[in-house]
Each structure stands twice: as C-alpha cells, then as structure tokens.
Design a protein around this motif. Structure first.
Motif, PDB file in Angstrom:
ATOM      1  N   ILE A   4       0.843  -1.189   0.000  1.00  0.00           N
ATOM      2  CA  ILE A   4       0.000   0.000   0.000  1.00  0.00           C
ATOM      3  C   ILE A   4       0.882   1.245   0.000  1.00  0.00           C
ATOM      4  O   ILE A   4       1.954   1.258   0.617  1.00  0.00           O
ATOM      5  N   LEU A   5       0.455   2.269  -0.710  1.00  0.00           N
ATOM      6  CA  LEU A   5       1.148   3.557  -0.738  1.00  0.00           C
ATOM      7  C   LEU A   5       0.308   4.568   0.027  1.00  0.00           C
ATOM      8  O   LEU A   5      -0.829   4.866  -0.352  1.00  0.00           O
ATOM      9  N   LEU A   6       0.871   5.082   1.118  1.00  0.00           N
ATOM     10  CA  LEU A   6       0.202   6.094   1.918  1.00  0.00           C
ATOM     11  C   LEU A   6       0.739   7.456   1.513  1.00  0.00           C
ATOM     12  O   LEU A   6       1.951   7.675   1.525  1.00  0.00           O
ATOM     13  N   VAL A   7      -0.152   8.364   1.167  1.00  0.00           N
ATOM     14  CA  VAL A   7       0.237   9.678   0.661  1.00  0.00           C
ATOM     15  C   VAL A   7      -0.135  10.726   1.703  1.00  0.00           C
ATOM     16  O   VAL A   7      -1.305  10.875   2.055  1.00  0.00           O
ATOM     17  N   ASN A   8       0.864  11.450   2.206  1.00  0.00           N
ATOM     18  CA  ASN A   8       0.623  12.476   3.226  1.00  0.00           C
ATOM     19  C   ASN A   8       1.420  13.723   2.857  1.00  0.00           C
ATOM     20  O   ASN A   8       2.636  13.761   3.003  1.00  0.00           O
ATOM     21  N   HIS A   9       0.718  14.746   2.374  1.00  0.00           N
ATOM     22  CA  HIS A   9       1.378  15.982   1.959  1.00  0.00           C
ATOM     23  C   HIS A   9       1.330  17.048   3.035  1.00  0.00           C
ATOM     24  O   HIS A   9       1.662  18.200   2.773  1.00  0.00           O
ATOM     25  N   HIS A  10       0.925  16.672   4.221  1.00  0.00           N
ATOM     26  CA  HIS A  10       0.862  17.640   5.311  1.00  0.00           C
ATOM     27  C   HIS A  10       2.238  17.784   5.965  1.00  0.00           C
ATOM     28  O   HIS A  10       3.219  17.192   5.521  1.00  0.00           O
ATOM     29  N   GLY A  11       2.289  18.556   7.044  1.00  0.00           N
ATOM     30  CA  GLY A  11       3.557  18.928   7.641  1.00  0.00           C
ATOM     31  C   GLY A  11       4.151  17.863   8.550  1.00  0.00           C
ATOM     32  O   GLY A  11       3.664  16.728   8.646  1.00  0.00           O
ATOM     33  N   ILE A  12       5.203  18.262   9.271  1.00  0.00           N
ATOM     34  CA  ILE A  12       5.952  17.332  10.122  1.00  0.00           C
ATOM     35  C   ILE A  12       5.074  16.770  11.235  1.00  0.00           C
ATOM     36  O   ILE A  12       5.043  15.563  11.477  1.00  0.00           O
ATOM     37  N   GLY A  13       4.346  17.655  11.918  1.00  0.00           N
ATOM     38  CA  GLY A  13       3.515  17.211  13.030  1.00  0.00           C
ATOM     39  C   GLY A  13       2.464  16.214  12.614  1.00  0.00           C
ATOM     40  O   GLY A  13       2.240  15.193  13.282  1.00  0.00           O
ATOM     41  N   ASP A  14       1.796  16.466  11.480  1.00  0.00           N
ATOM     42  CA  ASP A  14       0.760  15.546  11.013  1.00  0.00           C
ATOM     43  C   ASP A  14       1.355  14.213  10.587  1.00  0.00           C
ATOM     44  O   ASP A  14       0.708  13.173  10.704  1.00  0.00           O
ATOM     45  N   ASN A  15       2.580  14.215  10.080  1.00  0.00           N
ATOM     46  CA  ASN A  15       3.229  12.949   9.746  1.00  0.00           C
ATOM     47  C   ASN A  15       3.558  12.157  11.005  1.00  0.00           C
ATOM     48  O   ASN A  15       3.398  10.938  11.038  1.00  0.00           O
ATOM     49  N   ILE A  16       4.018  12.845  12.043  1.00  0.00           N
ATOM     50  CA  ILE A  16       4.280  12.146  13.307  1.00  0.00           C
ATOM     51  C   ILE A  16       2.984  11.581  13.875  1.00  0.00           C
ATOM     52  O   ILE A  16       2.946  10.452  14.393  1.00  0.00           O
ATOM     53  N   MET A  17       1.900  12.353  13.750  1.00  0.00           N
ATOM     54  CA  MET A  17       0.610  11.876  14.258  1.00  0.00           C
ATOM     55  C   MET A  17       0.040  10.733  13.419  1.00  0.00           C
ATOM     56  O   MET A  17      -0.900  10.063  13.842  1.00  0.00           O
ATOM     57  N   MET A  18       0.595  10.493  12.235  1.00  0.00           N
ATOM     58  CA  MET A  18       0.177   9.349  11.427  1.00  0.00           C
ATOM     59  C   MET A  18       0.867   8.062  11.862  1.00  0.00           C
ATOM     60  O   MET A  18       0.423   6.962  11.511  1.00  0.00           O
ATOM     61  N   SER A  19       1.951   8.172  12.626  1.00  0.00           N
ATOM     62  CA  SER A  19       2.741   6.981  12.952  1.00  0.00           C
ATOM     63  C   SER A  19       1.962   5.912  13.726  1.00  0.00           C
ATOM     64  O   SER A  19       2.181   4.719  13.481  1.00  0.00           O
ATOM     65  N   PRO A  20       1.046   6.248  14.642  1.00  0.00           N
ATOM     66  CA  PRO A  20       0.267   5.179  15.290  1.00  0.00           C
ATOM     67  C   PRO A  20      -0.591   4.393  14.294  1.00  0.00           C
ATOM     68  O   PRO A  20      -0.742   3.168  14.433  1.00  0.00           O
ATOM     69  N   ALA A  21      -1.141   5.075  13.287  1.00  0.00           N
ATOM     70  CA  ALA A  21      -1.958   4.383  12.290  1.00  0.00           C
ATOM     71  C   ALA A  21      -1.097   3.482  11.407  1.00  0.00           C
ATOM     72  O   ALA A  21      -1.512   2.369  11.049  1.00  0.00           O
ATOM     73  N   VAL A  22       0.103   3.935  11.056  1.00  0.00           N
ATOM     74  CA  VAL A  22       1.015   3.104  10.267  1.00  0.00           C
ATOM     75  C   VAL A  22       1.399   1.858  11.051  1.00  0.00           C
ATOM     76  O   VAL A  22       1.412   0.738  10.510  1.00  0.00           O
ATOM     77  N   ARG A  23       1.690   2.041  12.337  1.00  0.00           N
ATOM     78  CA  ARG A  23       2.022   0.893  13.182  1.00  0.00           C
ATOM     79  C   ARG A  23       0.850  -0.080  13.273  1.00  0.00           C
ATOM     80  O   ARG A  23       1.028  -1.304  13.164  1.00  0.00           O
ATOM     81  N   ALA A  24      -0.357   0.444  13.457  1.00  0.00           N
ATOM     82  CA  ALA A  24      -1.546  -0.415  13.549  1.00  0.00           C
ATOM     83  C   ALA A  24      -1.789  -1.162  12.246  1.00  0.00           C
ATOM     84  O   ALA A  24      -2.185  -2.335  12.243  1.00  0.00           O
TER      85      ALA A  24
END
Length: 334
Positions: A4-24
C-alpha cells in the motif's frame, strides 16, 4: 493486499501523528509492505520516517505542502487530482496494489464542527479512520540512534553548556514556522523563564528552525537572558530533526506552542506542556499518549504556564523540591 502507498502531503507534526496508524496497519497484517509518499517542502519529513521499522520505503513528492489543503473545496478541485496522478505513477513504477491519501479534512470546517463536535475525533483517530485502521496504542514513533544522541551531547558541549548538580533542563519552543496566532510573546516567555529559574534553578534550550529563526531572533534580542543557554539554529545551519529529537530527549520537560517540536517531544517520551487552542476534538493536537497536558486557550500568561508546570510537577513528572539549584553556564549565550 500485499502493498500500500500512503500519501501524506501535510507537515511534520501531522506525519508524526500518522505513525500510530502506520504501526496499527502493519500489526494488522505483518506481511503488508507500506510505502510512503510525503511532501518535499520540509526535508525533515523524510527523516521522520526513514528509520521507522514499519515502513518499507519513503518517496519524496514533487508537490510541496501548501495551506490550501485546509480548504476542502480548493483541495479537491486543484490539489487532489495532481496528488493522485503522481501517486499512481509511483504505484505503477513499484508494483504497489493500493493508494490511500491522507486528506485530514472531509468537509468545510464549519460543517464538520456542527456534525462531529461531540465525537471524540482526535487528529490521530482522524488519520487512522482515513487509513482504515483502529488505533489502540496512541504513542508516536520517531526513532533516532546513538549517533544522533552523541551529536546532541556534542552540540551542548560546543555551546559551553555545563550542568552542575544536574539543574532542571527545560526545552522551549515559542513560535511555529507559520507563526500566526500561535506565537508565545517573548516578554511572557521571559517572565515564565525567570520564575522557573528562580524557583527551581532551571536552564533552558530554545528550539527553533530556519523559517522562524529571523523573527524569533529579533524578538529575543530585546530580552537577553542568561538563563536561555542554547539555540538550536544560528541563522546558518541547524540540527536535523533526529538530532533535535535526541536533544529534546535530554530535556526534563518541553514547553511548546502548537508545532512539530511538540509532537517530537511526545514521540521521544519527554513530558510536554502544549500551549494551543484545540477548538474542538477534530482540531486538538494534545497527544493522547504519554505525559502531556495543554492549555485550552490562547492566553500565554506566565501564571497559566506556571500553573501547568506545577501540575506536571505534582503529577510526578518532575520530582522537584522548591529549592533553587546552582547552575553554571559557560560559553556563548543565546
């Protein structure tokens, strides 16, 4: 599904906040290969993910982050087709099966506030919903290694920082890159720093980046203070995001405005006081995991921040007696 390719064009903070979902997502399917396509606007975003054990590979987009993303109408009419077209090229080139784009906003904000105000939609839950997973562990992932920790310690030594009797070390971040209404006025910062120094012998590290440096430097030049001992950016070069994370890990507590640095602090498990205005559950940035408290106001008064600091101390995050400690500072000051 194998990839799967996850696309996130938002900033640093939003990418860090995506990390729990990537782990899950990875824990739900261990054989799944997760690829990321992130904005090239901030080079640090790539570094946020490059050591993440749940990610197969990170790609840099040619499309930079832009605040128009927060306007759903403009985003879907202008930006989304470009993002999707680029993502499909990566999908074909690397044989990836599926694409998921993190949008972070489904409807115009006034509509969302009316529809979702009473739902417990933290930003982390919002991203997880878009990726089709449910988050149980809300801790953030941001991984640095021993080389970054050594670089952080060397940075302190080169700045002439000496800790005698291990005084309390407080990290400060007072102005995000895009500034706006999230700036902590420097005279109020100085008054808070004076109180905490006088009461606990605390010393401070000032964190800022290349985009906020010039303005922040001008503001702080008006209030020289020997208690602020180190700045992480000198106008020419700064620490990379992982070395900054290592430096934050050496602090006893971080006091931040709503910014990427706040999420870095939470990711490296440092107690966090976050000065922000959550507005509603959709907008809150106060982490749901770790030691974090925040102010639901834009009042940055020293009384308020000191009250939050005392709350952190009473919670056992900072086992301090109310006795000033001697501290020695040598070398250049901020």
């Amino acid at each position: 599904m194998e990839s799967i390719l996850l696309v996130n064009h938002h900033g640093i903070g939003d990418n860090i906040m995506m990390s729990p979902a990537v782990r899950a997502l990875k824990q739900r399917s261990e054989d799944l290969k997760i690829f990321l396509l992130v904005s090239s606007e901030y080079p640090a975003i790539f570094d946020v993910w490059k050591k993440n054990p749940y990610v197969e590979q990170v790609f840099l987009s040619r499309i930079g982050f832009h605040p128009r993303f927060w306007n759903p109408a403009i985003f879907y009419l202008k930006e989304y087709p470009l993002i999707l077209r680029e993502a499909r090229k990566f999908k074909r080139a690397h044989g990836i099966e599926r694409i998921r784009v993190v949008r972070n906003q489904f409807l115009p904000e006034p509509v969302e506030k009316r529809l979702f105000f009473f739902l417990p939609f933290h930003r982390v839950d919002r991203i997880a919903l878009e990726l089709g997973v449910r988050v149980m562990d809300y801790s953030y992932d941001l991984i640095f290694d021993e080389s970054h920790l050594m670089a952080a310690r060397t940075f302190l030594r080169e700045k002439g920082f000496v800790r005698n009797d291990r005084p309390l070390l407080v990290g400060l971040h007072t102005m995000p890159s895009n500034a706006g209404g999230r700036t902590w006025p420097p005279d109020l910062v100085n008054r808070f720093a004076r109180r905490i120094h006088d009461r606990y012998g605390a010393l401070f590290i000032l964190f800022h980046d290349r985009k906020s440096h010039d303005l922040e430097r001008r503001l702080f030049r008006t209030i020289p203070d020997e208690r602020i001992i180190v700045s992480t950016y000198d106008g020419h070069r700064g620490l990379d995001i992982l070395t900054s994370a290592a430096l934050i890990s050496l602090c006893d507590i971080m006091v931040c405005v709503d910014s990427a640095i706040a999420h870095v602090a939470s990711a490296v498990r440092v107690p966090l006081i976050l000065l922000c205005h959550p507005k509603n559950p959709l907008k809150t940035r106060i982490p749901k995991a770790g030691k974090a408290i925040g102010a639901d106001t834009l009042d940055y008064s020293p009384d308020l921040v000191e009250m939050l600091f005392e709350e952190a101390r009473r919670s056992g995050w900072l086992p301090l007696a109310e006795t000033p400690q001697d501290s020695t500072v040598r070398g250049p000051l901020c």
